[in-house]
Design a protein around this motif. Sequence first.
Motif, PDB file in Angstrom:
ATOM      1  N   PRO A   5       0.826  -1.209   0.000  1.00 58.10           N
ATOM      2  CA  PRO A   5       0.000   0.000   0.000  1.00 58.10           C
ATOM      3  C   PRO A   5       0.860   1.260   0.000  1.00 58.10           C
ATOM      4  O   PRO A   5       2.023   1.209   0.419  1.00 58.10           O
ATOM      5  CB  PRO A   5      -0.788  -0.114   1.308  1.00 58.10           C
ATOM      6  CG  PRO A   5      -0.002  -1.033   2.166  1.00 58.10           C
ATOM      7  CD  PRO A   5       0.703  -1.980   1.238  1.00 58.10           C
TER       8      PRO A   5
ATOM      9  N   ASP B 190       0.097  -2.308   8.176  1.00 60.39           N
ATOM     10  CA  ASP B 190      -1.335  -2.126   8.385  1.00 60.39           C
ATOM     11  C   ASP B 190      -1.768  -0.679   8.137  1.00 60.39           C
ATOM     12  O   ASP B 190      -0.951   0.233   8.068  1.00 60.39           O
ATOM     13  CB  ASP B 190      -1.804  -2.679   9.726  1.00 60.39           C
ATOM     14  CG  ASP B 190      -1.358  -1.837  10.902  1.00 60.39           C
ATOM     15  OD1 ASP B 190      -1.291  -2.384  12.010  1.00 60.39           O
ATOM     16  OD2 ASP B 190      -1.062  -0.638  10.715  1.00 60.39           O
ATOM     17  N   THR B 191      -3.080  -0.525   7.956  1.00 58.64           N
ATOM     18  CA  THR B 191      -3.615   0.755   7.493  1.00 58.64           C
ATOM     19  C   THR B 191      -3.296   1.904   8.440  1.00 58.64           C
ATOM     20  O   THR B 191      -2.897   2.983   7.991  1.00 58.64           O
ATOM     21  CB  THR B 191      -5.148   0.645   7.310  1.00 58.64           C
ATOM     22  OG1 THR B 191      -5.403  -0.471   6.480  1.00 58.64           O
ATOM     23  CG2 THR B 191      -5.722   1.896   6.682  1.00 58.64           C
ATOM     24  N   ASP B 192      -3.441   1.673   9.749  1.00 54.78           N
ATOM     25  CA  ASP B 192      -3.166   2.765  10.701  1.00 54.78           C
ATOM     26  C   ASP B 192      -1.739   3.257  10.541  1.00 54.78           C
ATOM     27  O   ASP B 192      -1.469   4.457  10.562  1.00 54.78           O
ATOM     28  CB  ASP B 192      -3.367   2.291  12.143  1.00 54.78           C
ATOM     29  CG  ASP B 192      -4.843   2.128  12.463  1.00 54.78           C
ATOM     30  OD1 ASP B 192      -5.666   2.596  11.647  1.00 54.78           O
ATOM     31  OD2 ASP B 192      -5.161   1.521  13.506  1.00 54.78           O
TER      32      ASP B 192
ATOM     33  N   VAL C 254      -1.313   5.261   7.231  1.00 55.66           N
ATOM     34  CA  VAL C 254      -1.922   6.605   7.316  1.00 55.66           C
ATOM     35  C   VAL C 254      -1.014   7.507   8.152  1.00 55.66           C
ATOM     36  O   VAL C 254      -0.765   8.664   7.798  1.00 55.66           O
ATOM     37  CB  VAL C 254      -3.354   6.551   7.903  1.00 55.66           C
ATOM     38  CG1 VAL C 254      -3.876   7.954   8.200  1.00 55.66           C
ATOM     39  CG2 VAL C 254      -4.300   5.827   6.955  1.00 55.66           C
TER      40      VAL C 254
ATOM     41  N   ARG D 268      -6.667   8.718   2.174  1.00 60.40           N
ATOM     42  CA  ARG D 268      -7.672   7.660   2.356  1.00 60.40           C
ATOM     43  C   ARG D 268      -8.189   7.158   1.019  1.00 60.40           C
ATOM     44  O   ARG D 268      -8.386   5.965   0.818  1.00 60.40           O
ATOM     45  CB  ARG D 268      -8.826   8.152   3.242  1.00 60.40           C
ATOM     46  CG  ARG D 268      -8.366   8.387   4.652  1.00 60.40           C
ATOM     47  CD  ARG D 268      -9.453   8.264   5.701  1.00 60.40           C
ATOM     48  NE  ARG D 268      -8.858   8.460   7.007  1.00 60.40           N
ATOM     49  CZ  ARG D 268      -8.277   7.496   7.726  1.00 60.40           C
ATOM     50  NH1 ARG D 268      -8.267   6.248   7.295  1.00 60.40           N
ATOM     51  NH2 ARG D 268      -7.719   7.774   8.891  1.00 60.40           N
TER      52      ARG D 268
ATOM     53  N   LEU E  22      -5.623   4.902  -0.593  1.00 63.88           N
ATOM     54  CA  LEU E  22      -5.637   3.568   0.022  1.00 63.88           C
ATOM     55  C   LEU E  22      -6.834   2.753  -0.475  1.00 63.88           C
ATOM     56  O   LEU E  22      -6.706   1.557  -0.750  1.00 63.88           O
ATOM     57  CB  LEU E  22      -5.651   3.678   1.550  1.00 63.88           C
ATOM     58  CG  LEU E  22      -4.316   4.124   2.155  1.00 63.88           C
ATOM     59  CD1 LEU E  22      -4.498   4.501   3.632  1.00 63.88           C
ATOM     60  CD2 LEU E  22      -3.262   3.042   2.012  1.00 63.88           C
ATOM     61  N   ASP E  23      -7.985   3.415  -0.624  1.00 60.80           N
ATOM     62  CA  ASP E  23      -9.178   2.721  -1.143  1.00 60.80           C
ATOM     63  C   ASP E  23      -8.924   2.227  -2.561  1.00 60.80           C
ATOM     64  O   ASP E  23      -9.246   1.089  -2.902  1.00 60.80           O
ATOM     65  CB  ASP E  23     -10.394   3.666  -1.196  1.00 60.80           C
ATOM     66  CG  ASP E  23     -10.955   3.939   0.187  1.00 60.80           C
ATOM     67  OD1 ASP E  23     -10.591   3.197   1.133  1.00 60.80           O
ATOM     68  OD2 ASP E  23     -11.743   4.894   0.325  1.00 60.80           O
TER      69      ASP E  23
ATOM     70  N   TYR F  16      -6.092   1.608  -3.934  1.00 64.22           N
ATOM     71  CA  TYR F  16      -5.115   0.511  -3.871  1.00 64.22           C
ATOM     72  C   TYR F  16      -5.810  -0.802  -3.514  1.00 64.22           C
ATOM     73  O   TYR F  16      -5.599  -1.834  -4.167  1.00 64.22           O
ATOM     74  CB  TYR F  16      -4.013   0.826  -2.849  1.00 64.22           C
ATOM     75  CG  TYR F  16      -3.080  -0.343  -2.665  1.00 64.22           C
ATOM     76  CD1 TYR F  16      -2.057  -0.577  -3.570  1.00 64.22           C
ATOM     77  CD2 TYR F  16      -3.257  -1.249  -1.613  1.00 64.22           C
ATOM     78  CE1 TYR F  16      -1.227  -1.674  -3.440  1.00 64.22           C
ATOM     79  CE2 TYR F  16      -2.426  -2.354  -1.479  1.00 64.22           C
ATOM     80  CZ  TYR F  16      -1.421  -2.564  -2.392  1.00 64.22           C
ATOM     81  OH  TYR F  16      -0.612  -3.659  -2.268  1.00 64.22           O
ATOM     82  N   GLU F  17      -6.648  -0.763  -2.470  1.00 60.85           N
ATOM     83  CA  GLU F  17      -7.328  -1.991  -2.030  1.00 60.85           C
ATOM     84  C   GLU F  17      -8.225  -2.552  -3.123  1.00 60.85           C
ATOM     85  O   GLU F  17      -8.298  -3.763  -3.309  1.00 60.85           O
ATOM     86  CB  GLU F  17      -8.176  -1.726  -0.769  1.00 60.85           C
ATOM     87  CG  GLU F  17      -7.365  -1.572   0.495  1.00 60.85           C
ATOM     88  CD  GLU F  17      -6.421  -2.755   0.779  1.00 60.85           C
ATOM     89  OE1 GLU F  17      -6.769  -3.901   0.435  1.00 60.85           O
ATOM     90  OE2 GLU F  17      -5.332  -2.519   1.323  1.00 60.85           O
TER      91      GLU F  17
END
Length: 193
Positions: free
Chosen positions: A9, A117-119, A122, A143, A146-147, A149-150
Amino acid sequence: MANLLIVGPPGAGKGTQAARLAAALRVPAVSTGDIFRQNIKEQTELGKRVTAILDAGEYVPDELTNELVDDRLAQPDAERGYLLDGYPRTAGQVEYLDGVNLRRGEQLDAVVRLIADTDEVVRRLSARALEQGRSDDTEEVIRHRLDVYERETAPLIAIFEERGLVVEVDGIGAVDEVTERILAGLAARGIEA
Ligand code: AMP
């Protein structure tokens, strides 16, 4: 000789690790994001076409991105291989890269997957926003990136897993430590620095 990808990510530390790995393996680190940002800074035709796309955290169309990568990998410094960072990001790009490799009479040797991980990502991206002032590092755009990317890119990892190419590495820790983990993972596959 090594053809490698580094995936994960945004904010997982790909750029930092790519530079170190590329130096260790003596192949160029090719970051499509860096090439786009450079073109934006220099206000080239390409730069003008992609400014709004990068600012919104969307993906640049495949035709443009693919052509850029094709040109870059045709440079003499990529004759011994390459380390791609931030490409391929779509199924169309995976297919295109397969074609490029076929023409070179080569194949991908490994895909380094950085896990974070996401936290944590960010947090890192927000810190980078303060340090570097990247226009796509605002919280809202982070954000969104990241969306995207996912949704678009994470599913592609399965393709490389099926091909048995993925080297998973924990991306959390000191920069040197993560580099050592990656080099160990590659060495285990016969790719030596
Ligand atoms: P990065 O530095 O890899 O996070 O890329 C920054 C931005 O450049 C992305 O949010 C996209 O707008 C664009 N970009 C970089 N690489 C690609 C790619 N392979 N395909 C489409 N857009 C890309």
